[in-house]
Each structure stands twice: as structure tokens, then as C-alpha cells.
Enzyme design. Structure first.
Site, PDB file in Angstrom:
ATOM      1  N   ASP A 113     -18.294 -42.148  -4.129  1.00 34.27           N
ATOM      2  CA  ASP A 113     -16.912 -41.036  -4.131  1.00 34.27           C
ATOM      3  C   ASP A 113     -16.548 -41.243  -5.199  1.00 34.27           C
ATOM      4  O   ASP A 113     -14.855 -42.133  -5.422  1.00 34.27           O
ATOM      5  CB  ASP A 113     -16.515 -41.142  -2.372  1.00 34.27           C
ATOM      6  CG  ASP A 113     -15.810 -40.173  -2.473  1.00 34.27           C
ATOM      7  OD1 ASP A 113     -16.253 -38.990  -2.038  1.00 34.27           O
ATOM      8  OD2 ASP A 113     -14.258 -39.984  -2.917  1.00 34.27           O
ATOM      9  N   GLU A 115     -14.099 -40.186  -8.842  1.00 33.60           N
ATOM     10  CA  GLU A 115     -12.415 -39.961  -8.276  1.00 33.60           C
ATOM     11  C   GLU A 115     -12.092 -39.412  -9.386  1.00 33.60           C
ATOM     12  O   GLU A 115     -12.699 -39.656 -10.281  1.00 33.60           O
ATOM     13  CB  GLU A 115     -11.543 -40.376  -7.583  1.00 33.60           C
ATOM     14  CG  GLU A 115     -11.267 -40.832  -6.311  1.00 33.60           C
ATOM     15  CD  GLU A 115     -11.624 -39.239  -5.604  1.00 33.60           C
ATOM     16  OE1 GLU A 115     -10.339 -38.202  -5.996  1.00 33.60           O
ATOM     17  OE2 GLU A 115     -11.516 -39.191  -4.127  1.00 33.60           O
ATOM     18  N   ASP A 214     -20.969 -34.854  -7.371  1.00 26.33           N
ATOM     19  CA  ASP A 214     -20.575 -36.850  -7.604  1.00 26.33           C
ATOM     20  C   ASP A 214     -21.866 -36.313  -9.029  1.00 26.33           C
ATOM     21  O   ASP A 214     -21.884 -37.256 -10.143  1.00 26.33           O
ATOM     22  CB  ASP A 214     -20.731 -37.708  -6.922  1.00 26.33           C
ATOM     23  CG  ASP A 214     -19.796 -37.383  -5.888  1.00 26.33           C
ATOM     24  OD1 ASP A 214     -18.405 -38.433  -5.860  1.00 26.33           O
ATOM     25  OD2 ASP A 214     -19.697 -36.976  -5.171  1.00 26.33           O
ATOM     26  N   HIS A 271      -8.726 -38.841  -1.117  1.00 30.39           N
ATOM     27  CA  HIS A 271      -8.551 -39.220  -2.208  1.00 30.39           C
ATOM     28  C   HIS A 271      -8.440 -39.932  -3.534  1.00 30.39           C
ATOM     29  O   HIS A 271      -8.129 -40.274  -4.538  1.00 30.39           O
ATOM     30  CB  HIS A 271      -8.019 -37.820  -3.030  1.00 30.39           C
ATOM     31  CG  HIS A 271      -8.268 -36.258  -2.907  1.00 30.39           C
ATOM     32  ND1 HIS A 271      -9.539 -36.090  -2.865  1.00 30.39           N
ATOM     33  CD2 HIS A 271      -7.262 -35.536  -2.372  1.00 30.39           C
ATOM     34  CE1 HIS A 271      -9.664 -34.556  -2.315  1.00 30.39           C
ATOM     35  NE2 HIS A 271      -8.568 -34.239  -1.754  1.00 30.39           N
ATOM     36  N   ASP A 276     -12.115 -43.256   0.769  1.00 32.00           N
ATOM     37  CA  ASP A 276     -13.106 -42.339   0.530  1.00 32.00           C
ATOM     38  C   ASP A 276     -14.313 -42.636   1.319  1.00 32.00           C
ATOM     39  O   ASP A 276     -15.063 -42.301   2.187  1.00 32.00           O
ATOM     40  CB  ASP A 276     -12.386 -40.869  -0.074  1.00 32.00           C
ATOM     41  CG  ASP A 276     -11.868 -40.204   0.358  1.00 32.00           C
ATOM     42  OD1 ASP A 276     -10.622 -39.870   0.519  1.00 32.00           O
ATOM     43  OD2 ASP A 276     -11.520 -39.396  -0.919  1.00 32.00           O
TER      44      ASP A 276
END
Length: 317
Positions: A113, A115, A214, A271, A276
């Protein structure tokens, strides 16, 4: 402070009784594929997911130096009591029974995940064992932008991580994306999931993401910014939202929606990539325990990498 690369040792899971689901819980898998869905990208609310965690051990925030192999306070009892240093500890406490488990085509899932919208700021990957339903290792790095000047980076990080209270850790540990990928490949090799000389594809493993962004969009963009060729192990992935739709016949526009459907509490900070990733892994764990078969949902054309084939007829777009 030890700055060298290291793998993070994890404790094995312990067995506990499965939770008693509320009487309103009614998700039942239906394997007929006949639903199409189109969802907006409206931000999801976390208010209905923030609730006491039904576990025997209190939830603690993860030490973000530890996840990067740089914690120097492992002998400090107060630090150990305050921060979690074991990614698998909080995972298995709410696991359902294992009687519905199906044999998976893959042995491992790499839960990812990212960011960062302008450039990638965080690159967390959890190594999830499909047989034991346990996280057996992790790779986590904060990423320093390649094309931004220092003042813009400081503003960017303050806006992104300052409100979560982890901006200091980011500044202490962030490295350029090219270095992150170099270290990630070392880690993949140590886990026996990848060897460049064998063509560069993953061995009995695949990435799991919450959406296509992603790996379809962001990693290729960041590789371009960093002047790198897209690594071959990023050529296919599993969008967990598509698997969720086809298994439960419920539309979920994101991680929070899936957790809400499964009546799972949110753990950690939404986030913050590593948190996450843990929550996505918890959703994956729940789906596996319900009997889901988790398969590749998207694959790039090896001759035209910009072209992506989506393998599920019914999917979230």
C-alpha cells in the site's frame, strides 16, 4: 543507530478462539460472476470503524524505526511497552475458524500500500503466508522524493505525516526510490521470492493491493521520475477489491468499505502506509478464512507494458 539493512524477525502466531460475529453479519460467498460495478473515488469516512479492538492484547502503534531495521531501543522496557515490534501479534486474534480455507494457487501474498500522490513517500510490503495466514516478514521504507527541492519536501511531509506524528521518523529514515528498490530486491531474494537471473518474475507469490493505482499507475510513474526501468516483478498483481466483489457479491470502493462490510475495526492510522497494509492484510486474512480463492486480477503485456489486461469480467473501476 544501526543503519544497515536487516530483515525484521517476527513471532509466530498463537491460536485463539474465533470471534462471535453479530447477528446482523450476513456476508455469504457466492461464486457466480455476474455483477459489474463502477464506483466513485469519494473519500471514505473512518468514524464508523474506529471502535475498541476486540482482542486480548491492547493495540499499540508500530515502531517505525523497527520496521526499517533501525530501532535502537529494543532494550528499553518503556519503549517496548509503548510500541509494537511484532507485526503478526495483532493479526490472528480475530481470525475466524480455518474450516473454510481453500488451497491457493500462490504460496505468498505481498501486501502493498503506497503513500504519496506527487511522488511515492512510503513503500510498505507485508509477506503473508497463504497456508498459515500469518505475516512472516515485512519490508518498509520511507521514500525521499527525487525531483522536489528541500523546502517543498518539508511542506509535503508536514502536510502528509505531520498530523500523524511521524514526520520526524520520515526525515530520519527516508531514502531515494532507487535505493528502496535495490534494498527491496535484496529482501525478495532473502525470502526466496525473486532472482534476477531467473527472469525477474516472482516465485510463487504476487502483490496484493487495494485497487489498481499502486502498480498500474504510481510505480511506473515513480520509475520514470527516477530514471529506472519498470522491474519485471511489477507486471501483475491482485486487486483485492475485485476479488471481494466476485466472492461476496458486494461492492466495496476501498479498504474502509471492505472492513465495514466485514464488521472489522480499523487499527492504526488511515493513510499511514504500514498501518493500511496491515489492515488490508487483515481483510485478506478474513476473506481466506471465509473460503475465497485469491487470484491474479491484472497483468501487463510483456511486449507493451503500458497495456494492462484485467482478468475479472466483474470488477471495480
Amino acid at each position: 543507530m544501526a543503519m544497515g539493512f536487516s530483515r525484521v524477525p517476527l513471532l509466530r502466531r498463537f491460536l485463539v478462539s474465533p470471534p462471535v460475529l453479530p447477528s446482523s453479519y450476513s456476508l455469504q460467498p457466492n461464486r457466480k460472476i455476474n455483477i459489474s460495478a463502477s464506483l466513485s473515488t469519494t473519500e471514505e469516512s473512518t468514524s464508523s470503524l474506529i471502535q475498541p479492538t476486540p482482542s486480548r492484547t491492547r493495540w499499540k502503534p508500530t515502531c517505525l524505526y523497527f520496521t526499517q531495521g533501525k530501532c535502537t531501543k529494543m532494550d528499553d522496557p518503556m519503549h517496548i511497552d509503548k510500541f509494537n515490534h511484532n507485526c503478526s501479534l495483532e493479526f490472528m486474534q480475530n481470525a475466524a475458524g480455518l474450516e473454510n480455507l481453500r488451497k491457493q494457487e500462490l504460496e505468498y501474498f505481498l501486501v502493498l500500500d503506497l503513500e504519496g500522490k506527487v511522488e511515492i513517500l512510503e513503500f510498505p510490503v507485508l509477506l503473508f503466508d497463504a497456508k498459515t495466514m500469518d505475516v512472516v516478514d515485512l519490508f518498509h521504507r520511507f521514500v525521499r522524493p527525487t525531483k522536489m527541492h528541500e523546502e517543498r519536501i518539508n511542506e509535503y511531509i508536514e502536510g502528509k505525516y505531520g498530523k500523524l506524528g511521524v514526520d520526524r521518523v520520515w526525515h530520519d529514515t527516508a531514502i531515494p526510490f532507487a535505493e528502496v528498490i535495490e534494498q527491496f530486491e535484496v529482501w525478495l531474494g532473502q525470502c526466496q521470492l525473486w532472482r534476477n537471473e531467473l527472469g525477474g518474475c516472482l516465485n510463487k507469490a504476487a502483490f496484493v493491493t487495494c485497487g489498481n493505482w499502486d502498480l498500474k499507475t504510481k510505480v511506473p510513474q515513480q520509475c520514470n521520475v527516477a530514471g529506472m526501468k519498470l522491474p519485471p516483478y511489477f507486471m501483475e498483481w491482485i486487486n483485492l477489491k475485485d476479488v471481494f466483489l466476485n466472492f461476496y457479491k458486494r461492492r466495496a470502493k476501498g479498504m474502509l468499505s471492505m472492513m465495514r462490510e466485514l464488521q472489522m475495526p480499523l487499527l492504526g492510522s488511515h493513510h499511514l502506509g504500514i498501518d493500511d497494509a496491515k489492515n488490508i492484510a487483515r481483510v485478506l486474512q478474513h476473506m481466506l478464512s471465509d473460503g475465497a480463492l485469491v487470484q491474479i486480477t491484472a497483468r501487463r503485456n510483456p511486449h507493451v507494458p503500458e497495456k494492462v489486461e484485467f482478468l475479472f469480467e466483474d470488477r471495480i473501476v
